[in-house]
Design an enzyme around this catalytic site. Sequence first.
Site, PDB file in Angstrom:
ATOM      1  CE  LYS A  52      86.854  16.977  -4.335  1.00 53.63           C
ATOM      2  NZ  LYS A  52      87.672  16.725  -5.520  1.00 53.63           N
ATOM      3  CD  GLN A  96      88.849  13.619  -7.227  1.00 52.90           C
ATOM      4  OE1 GLN A  96      87.970  14.458  -7.014  1.00 52.90           O
ATOM      5  NE2 GLN A  96      90.003  13.640  -6.606  1.00 52.90           N
ATOM      6  CG  ASP A 119      89.040  21.046  -9.120  1.00 50.10           C
ATOM      7  OD1 ASP A 119      89.098  21.156  -7.880  1.00 50.10           O
ATOM      8  OD2 ASP A 119      88.830  19.976  -9.712  1.00 50.10           O
TER       9      ASP A 119
END
Length: 291
Positions: A52, A96, A119
């Site tokens: 990322k 995460q 997200d």
Amino acid sequence: MTILDGKTTAQAIKEDIAKEVKQWVSTGRRPPHLTAILVGHDGASETYISHKESDCKQVGITSTIIRFEQTVTQNEILDMIFKINADINIDGIIVQLPMPKHINEQAIIEAIDPDKDVDGFHPVNVGRMVLGLPGFVPATPDGIRELIRHYNIETKGKHCVVLGRSHIVGRPMANLLSQKAYPGDCTVTVCHSSTPNIKELCLEADIIIAALGVPLFLKANMVKWGAVVIDVGITRVPTSTSSGFRLVGDVDFDAVAPKCSFITPVPGGVGPMTRVALLKNTLKAAVLHQK
Ligand code: GUN
């Protein structure tokens, strides 16, 4: 049979995003900024986060990684999220997953400002997605939509079987493909661990999205001729190679591919599309915040 090349498609989209970011910055605004929170030292999570970070760099998005040890408390993470929510120089936040067992993941997700939730996991964004309202769509289903669009695959009126009901992939994918849109307008069946007749349902599918996390689950005798097969699985199977593992999808590719009209490989199919979808969401967040 056409292989859906996620790597090349993602690269083309990345170049477009890089141009948009450049244009954005040329108007005197700061570049979009993504902040990622990583707890512990899980190998897969470390890899995802470093991907990322390098993806952001390639398109001109700035990023920060905030690391916590495995022993961090939930309140310490929450305090950090509140600080990031209030920081006008940060557009997107990702935490995460998975988190250590002593952390309530849902509480963490719900602490994120929905307008920074790139997200798309916050219930507000899930609600917006279900209603077809503007918001952030989770990266994997969004990347799959982009791949379907890129290859002009017909979806209207098709029967789509989604294998798996996770919050990150199966559920949002099933919902999006049932919506009156392109890609969409499908009749969707969601299969999971309690579905007794998965094979029969798959044999009726025009499109199969395999997102179970069970290596080589989908066999050739479960797929009808001409089907579109999209493989979301990326299980790390130990090997004696230098990396110590290889990535194995949910689809028995070699046997299934000859029956398909379109199929994604693993790696190089859905994975790169997921990565690019996060970049798209981060740029979108920047535009939302710096209008
Ligand atoms: N873990 C596995 N997939 C994802 C994802 O898309 N986002 C985050 N934050 N964690 C994940």
